[in-house]
Motif scaffolding. Structure first.
Motif, PDB file in Angstrom:
ATOM      1  N   THR A  78     -19.081  69.260  50.862  1.00  0.00           N
ATOM      2  CA  THR A  78     -20.476  69.687  50.974  1.00  0.00           C
ATOM      3  C   THR A  78     -20.800  70.100  52.409  1.00  0.00           C
ATOM      4  N   LEU A  79     -21.518  71.199  52.532  1.00  0.00           N
ATOM      5  CA  LEU A  79     -22.087  71.646  53.801  1.00  0.00           C
ATOM      6  C   LEU A  79     -23.597  71.473  53.719  1.00  0.00           C
ATOM      7  N   ILE A  80     -24.181  70.881  54.738  1.00  0.00           N
ATOM      8  CA  ILE A  80     -25.636  70.737  54.814  1.00  0.00           C
ATOM      9  C   ILE A  80     -26.117  71.545  56.004  1.00  0.00           C
ATOM     10  N   ARG A  86     -36.661  73.391  56.021  1.00  0.00           N
ATOM     11  CA  ARG A  86     -35.848  72.943  54.893  1.00  0.00           C
ATOM     12  C   ARG A  86     -34.422  72.592  55.327  1.00  0.00           C
ATOM     13  N   ALA A  87     -33.821  71.689  54.559  1.00  0.00           N
ATOM     14  CA  ALA A  87     -32.394  71.411  54.637  1.00  0.00           C
ATOM     15  C   ALA A  87     -31.788  71.781  53.293  1.00  0.00           C
ATOM     16  N   GLN A  88     -30.649  72.478  53.328  1.00  0.00           N
ATOM     17  CA  GLN A  88     -30.031  72.974  52.106  1.00  0.00           C
ATOM     18  C   GLN A  88     -28.608  72.440  51.980  1.00  0.00           C
ATOM     19  N   PHE A  89     -28.132  72.344  50.737  1.00  0.00           N
ATOM     20  CA  PHE A  89     -26.828  71.775  50.428  1.00  0.00           C
ATOM     21  C   PHE A  89     -25.973  72.841  49.747  1.00  0.00           C
ATOM     22  N   TRP A  90     -24.710  72.942  50.192  1.00  0.00           N
ATOM     23  CA  TRP A  90     -23.829  73.993  49.705  1.00  0.00           C
ATOM     24  C   TRP A  90     -22.468  73.402  49.332  1.00  0.00           C
ATOM     25  N   GLN A  91     -21.919  73.863  48.214  1.00  0.00           N
ATOM     26  CA  GLN A  91     -20.585  73.435  47.808  1.00  0.00           C
ATOM     27  C   GLN A  91     -19.532  74.116  48.686  1.00  0.00           C
ATOM     28  N   PRO A  93     -15.320  75.044  48.915  1.00  0.00           N
ATOM     29  CA  PRO A  93     -15.464  76.178  49.831  1.00  0.00           C
ATOM     30  C   PRO A  93     -16.262  77.350  49.269  1.00  0.00           C
ATOM     31  N   SER A  94     -16.855  77.220  48.080  1.00  0.00           N
ATOM     32  CA  SER A  94     -17.490  78.359  47.415  1.00  0.00           C
ATOM     33  C   SER A  94     -18.772  78.809  48.099  1.00  0.00           C
ATOM     34  N   LEU A  95     -19.437  77.889  48.842  1.00  0.00           N
ATOM     35  CA  LEU A  95     -20.731  78.146  49.467  1.00  0.00           C
ATOM     36  C   LEU A  95     -21.829  78.455  48.447  1.00  0.00           C
ATOM     37  N   ARG A  96     -21.665  77.897  47.259  1.00  0.00           N
ATOM     38  CA  ARG A  96     -22.744  77.973  46.274  1.00  0.00           C
ATOM     39  C   ARG A  96     -23.723  76.833  46.530  1.00  0.00           C
ATOM     40  N   GLN A  97     -25.012  77.119  46.337  1.00  0.00           N
ATOM     41  CA  GLN A  97     -26.013  76.093  46.593  1.00  0.00           C
ATOM     42  C   GLN A  97     -25.817  74.916  45.634  1.00  0.00           C
ATOM     43  N   SER A  98     -25.959  73.709  46.169  1.00  0.00           N
ATOM     44  CA  SER A  98     -25.709  72.487  45.416  1.00  0.00           C
ATOM     45  C   SER A  98     -26.978  71.646  45.354  1.00  0.00           C
ATOM     46  N   GLY A  99     -27.658  71.677  44.205  1.00  0.00           N
ATOM     47  CA  GLY A  99     -28.859  70.865  44.054  1.00  0.00           C
ATOM     48  C   GLY A  99     -30.036  71.405  44.850  1.00  0.00           C
ATOM     49  N   SER A 101     -33.113  71.734  47.623  1.00  0.00           N
ATOM     50  CA  SER A 101     -33.276  71.608  49.067  1.00  0.00           C
ATOM     51  C   SER A 101     -34.232  70.467  49.387  1.00  0.00           C
ATOM     52  N   LEU A 102     -34.201  70.036  50.617  1.00  0.00           N
ATOM     53  CA  LEU A 102     -35.191  69.090  51.127  1.00  0.00           C
ATOM     54  C   LEU A 102     -36.296  69.870  51.810  1.00  0.00           C
ATOM     55  N   GLU A 103     -37.529  69.624  51.419  1.00  0.00           N
ATOM     56  CA  GLU A 103     -38.682  70.261  52.043  1.00  0.00           C
ATOM     57  C   GLU A 103     -39.829  69.267  52.064  1.00  0.00           C
ATOM     58  N   LEU A 104     -40.760  69.465  53.007  1.00  0.00           N
ATOM     59  CA  LEU A 104     -41.977  68.670  53.058  1.00  0.00           C
ATOM     60  C   LEU A 104     -43.157  69.552  52.685  1.00  0.00           C
ATOM     61  N   SER A 105     -44.201  68.928  52.175  1.00  0.00           N
ATOM     62  CA  SER A 105     -45.361  69.701  51.722  1.00  0.00           C
ATOM     63  C   SER A 105     -46.095  70.358  52.877  1.00  0.00           C
TER      64      SER A 105
END
Length: 319
Positions: A78-80, A86-91, A93-99, A101-105
């Motif tokens: 996983t790459l974060i 926002r913080a985003q999560f990526w698989q 080595p495919s670099l597909r988004q994983s789940g 993102s983290l965001e605040l209102s």
């Protein structure tokens, strides 16, 4: 366990080319086999295989934000990335988004400028340089862990977990650089703030056993590096005096016996210090002209430097 030779030399092992703009950040994976690099002004992040010196997949791009920080999980899967709101999560080595993102209102905040992942990969720390708050997140559930940690005047510029994951060091780049140590489990600050780092904090690194935190000043002709006892918050012995204009990167050798400092004088200068006596233990090595950003692998033997001139990333090996 790795050690630095008695008479170290430096060798450039590769130049990684692919960025067309100024390199904004470089981050090694925990095992040192993968390097992530981003551009300073546009949403462009690239992954590199450190062994083959080749790019992994096509670049990760965004028209919305710049990737200001990144972390790779211990299992390498996983790459974060962190940037602005926002913080985003990526698989990998495919670099597909994983789940999700983290965001605040509250989108007026930039709470994800800096991200750091705990050694077990379960907790993510995030903060921004425009606020005084720090967040801890459960990676699996994407939920906030406990209360917000407050009081970081000048914003959060650097985040670093200790090797056992029990302590989180938080730095501010502004003014008389301040570092705070937090107990991750209790969410309580350990002792008083660590102060005196002229012009802000340049770099931080824990010793392999976690008992010492080395903190450099980002400016100052002496290139001071202070060593702090992480249990008591007191300074250990005399500072290292690298005699450079600040120290922008630090590393411990894998065996914990040597501290490596990298600062600018007429060019980038590597110095090697005995971690016990705080005395210089080898001849300094001049690396190159001014380069940023800079990152070391966990064993202190490989480093990456970004180039202002050609946007290339140089990989170096201490031998």
């Amino acid at each position: 366990m790795t050690s630095i030779p008695a008479h170290p030399t430096i060798r450039r092992i590769a130049t990684l080319r692919g960025h067309t703009g100024t390199v904004g950040g470089v981050w090694f994976s925990p095992d040192g086999q993968t390097l992530a690099s981003s551009e300073a002004d546009v949403g462009n992040l690239q992954l590199w295989d450190v062994r083959t010196h080749r790019r992994i997949r096509a670049p990760l791009t965004s028209a919305v934000l710049v990737f200001q920080s990144a972390a790779i999980s211990p299992d390498g899967e996983t790459l974060i990335t962190g940037g602005a709101d926002r913080a985003q999560f990526w698989q990998l080595p495919s670099l597909r988004q994983s789940g999700r993102s983290l965001e605040l209102s509250d989108h007026t905040l930039r709470p994800f400028d800096v991200v750091a992942l705990s050694p077990d990969g379960r907790t993510l720390a995030t903060g921004g340089n425009d606020g005084e708050d720090l967040w801890l997140w459960d990676v699996a559930s994407r939920r906030q862990r406990g209360k917000v940690l407050t009081g970081h005047e000048g914003g959060v510029d650097g985040l670093l977990f200790s090797p056992d994951g029990r302590t989180l060091a938080v730095s501010s780049h502004i003014g008389d650089g301040v570092v705070r140590l937090w107990d991750v489990e209790s969410r309580r600050q350990r002792g008083e703030a660590l102060t005196g780092h002229q012009g802000g904090v340049g770099a931080m690194v824990f010793s392999p056993d976690g008992s010492t935190l080395a903190v450099s000043a980002s400016v100052g002709a002496d290139g001071l590096v202070r060593l702090w006892d992480t249990a008591t918050g007191t300074q250990r012995g005399e500072p290292l005096r690298a005699r450079t204009v600040g120290v922008s990167a630090l590393a411990y050798s894998g065996d914990g016996k040597t501290i490596v400092t990298l600062g600018f004088y007429s060019g980038l200068v590597l110095r090697f210090w005995d971690a016990a006596t705080h005395k210089e233990r080898a001849k300094p090595l001049e690396l190159a002209r001014l380069s940023q950003p800079i990152a070391f692998t966990a064993d202190g033997l490989t480093l990456a430097t970004g180039s202002y001139e050609d946007h290339g990333i140089r990989l170096w090996r201490i031998e």
